[in-house]
Design an enzyme around this catalytic site. Structure first.
Site, mmCIF file in Angstrom:
data_model
loop_
_atom_site.group_PDB
_atom_site.id
_atom_site.type_symbol
_atom_site.label_atom_id
_atom_site.label_comp_id
_atom_site.label_asym_id
_atom_site.label_seq_id
_atom_site.Cartn_x
_atom_site.Cartn_y
_atom_site.Cartn_z
ATOM 1 C CE LYS A 40 -8.245 24.918 46.098
ATOM 2 N NZ LYS A 40 -6.853 24.981 46.492
ATOM 3 C CG ASP A 69 -8.243 24.418 50.801
ATOM 4 O OD1 ASP A 69 -9.173 25.210 50.213
ATOM 5 O OD2 ASP A 69 -7.041 24.591 50.885
ATOM 6 C CG MET A 104 -0.721 16.682 46.915
ATOM 7 S SD MET A 104 -0.909 18.056 46.054
ATOM 8 C CE MET A 104 0.682 18.989 46.471
HETATM 9 N N1 SAH Z 1 -0.707 23.529 52.395
HETATM 10 C C1 SAH Z 1 -0.588 21.986 52.755
HETATM 11 C C2 SAH Z 1 -0.321 21.060 51.779
HETATM 12 C C3 SAH Z 1 -1.564 21.019 50.857
HETATM 13 S S1 SAH Z 1 -1.250 19.779 49.452
HETATM 14 C C4 SAH Z 1 0.252 21.699 54.046
HETATM 15 O O1 SAH Z 1 1.145 22.678 54.089
HETATM 16 O O2 SAH Z 1 0.446 20.991 54.510
HETATM 17 C C5 SAH Z 1 -2.224 18.367 50.137
HETATM 18 C C6 SAH Z 1 -1.245 17.244 50.467
HETATM 19 O O3 SAH Z 1 -0.642 17.593 51.838
HETATM 20 C C7 SAH Z 1 -1.705 16.144 50.614
HETATM 21 O O4 SAH Z 1 -1.866 15.307 49.434
HETATM 22 C C8 SAH Z 1 -0.822 15.144 51.637
HETATM 23 O O5 SAH Z 1 0.347 14.649 51.106
HETATM 24 C C9 SAH Z 1 -0.439 16.358 52.549
HETATM 25 N N2 SAH Z 1 -1.169 16.425 53.780
HETATM 26 C C10 SAH Z 1 -2.105 17.321 54.095
HETATM 27 N N3 SAH Z 1 -2.567 16.954 55.499
HETATM 28 C C11 SAH Z 1 -2.245 15.690 55.618
HETATM 29 C C12 SAH Z 1 -2.354 14.752 56.932
HETATM 30 N N4 SAH Z 1 -2.968 14.973 57.768
HETATM 31 N N5 SAH Z 1 -1.460 13.840 56.925
HETATM 32 C C13 SAH Z 1 -0.804 13.446 55.829
HETATM 33 N N6 SAH Z 1 -0.268 14.010 54.621
HETATM 34 C C14 SAH Z 1 -1.264 15.331 54.708
#
Ligand code: SAH
Length: 277
Positions: A68, A46, A183
């Site tokens: 995506k 991703d 998100m």
């Molecule tokens: N599966 C992922 C989440 C995917 S949804 C997990 O477990 O973290 C995507 C969301 O994850 C983003 O919109 C944000 O809210 C969060 N996210 C992912 N990486 C991030 C980061 N380095 N810092 C802050 N938020 C993050």
């Protein structure tokens, strides 16, 4: 002992491994994820997977970007699942690499079910989710005996890209001591309004945690009501945290301390509780 002596499961040809890459910092990869990266023939990843992590793949591995966009409805999801099936049937070792954890707001369950339907064998390797890694790097514990005994992870987007309607906002606002929204940026105004309308105090401590665990990590401490304005200065990916635990950051911003921030050993003003530990 080196990793090779751990007897980790072999990555078999024709298998798909759904693996969490953590929130960014390669230091947060699991040993299982590193092993998968070093063994995979093809890595389907991703946008959120950090470039330094992709660089750990074997030099002859094929990298496939499954582009995506976080939060948007994803017409491409069936295509991604179909691609995983095709690659596995070609006898490849297919690493499906996702930001954070594959089973938390990562559509890992959907992809795994497509593999089940196609009879493709698979394995799940969990990852450090953004909330766990991001709040740790922000110096915000998710629970604390004095102020939080539960934490709730919420997505700011549902399947159609809107703030989820099927949530019990009153229960969230009143019952959940610590809320961590994933998100959340796009719909921050609506999230804030709904929480306040459902009874959460507008001056509740809150923070935005963006690009957590990367070199561009940005933390903005604010209040629930102040978050709308604060969000304007933050770019995704970001988490939105609401709860008194945010106040602990004054004592626990260990990254800030590395660049001179003075930490307050009693950030909640409850020295009695500290002493009782
Ligand atoms: N599966 C992922 C989440 C995917 S949804 C997990 O477990 O973290 C995507 C969301 O994850 C983003 O919109 C944000 O809210 C969060 N996210 C992912 N990486 C991030 C980061 N380095 N810092 C802050 N938020 C993050």
């Amino acid at each position: 002992m080196n990793i090779g002596e751990l007897n980790l499961p072999a990555f078999q040809p024709g298998w798909v491994w759904l693996v969490g890459a953590g929130p960014g910092d390669p230091a947060l990869l699991t040993v299982g994820a590193l092993h998968a990266l070093q063994s995979a023939d093809v890595v389907v990843h991703d946008a959120l997977v950090d470039a330094r992590i992709l660089a750990l793949a074997a030099t002859d591995a094929e990298l496939v970007y499954a582009g995506k966009r976080g939060g948007k409805p994803s017409p491409k999801q069936p295509d991604i699942s179909a691609r995983l099936v095709t690659l596995a049937r070609q006898g490849k070792r297919v690493l499906r690499l996702k930001g954070g954890d594959p089973f938390l707001f990562g559509r890992g369950g959907e992809e795994a079910l497509a593999l089940v339907a196609a009879d493709v064998p698979f394995r799940i390797v969990p990852g450090v989710t953004a909330a766990i890694g991001g709040l740790a790097y922000a110096g915000i514990p998710m629970t604390h005996r004095a102020t939080a005994t539960a934490v709730t992870f919420v997505t700011g987007h549902n399947l159609s890209g809107n703030v989820p309607d099927d949530l019990d906002w009153a229960a969230l606002a009143k019952g959940a001591q610590v809320l961590v929204f994933y998100m959340a940026l796009k719909h921050i105004d609506e999230i804030v309004d709904r929480l306040i309308a459902a009874g959460r105090a507008p001056d509740s401590a809150a923070a935005l945690v963006a690009h957590a665990t990367t070199d561009s990590q940005q933390i903005v401490e604010t209040t629930l009501a102040g978050a709308k304005q604060a969000a304007a200065g933050v770019s995704p990916p970001a988490l939105f945290v609401v709860g008194d635990v945010v106040r602990l950051r004054n004592g626990l911003d260990w990254l800030g301390a590395l660049s001179g921030r003075i930490l307050d050993p009693d950030p909640l003003g409850h020295s009695d509780i500290r002493d009782a530990v």
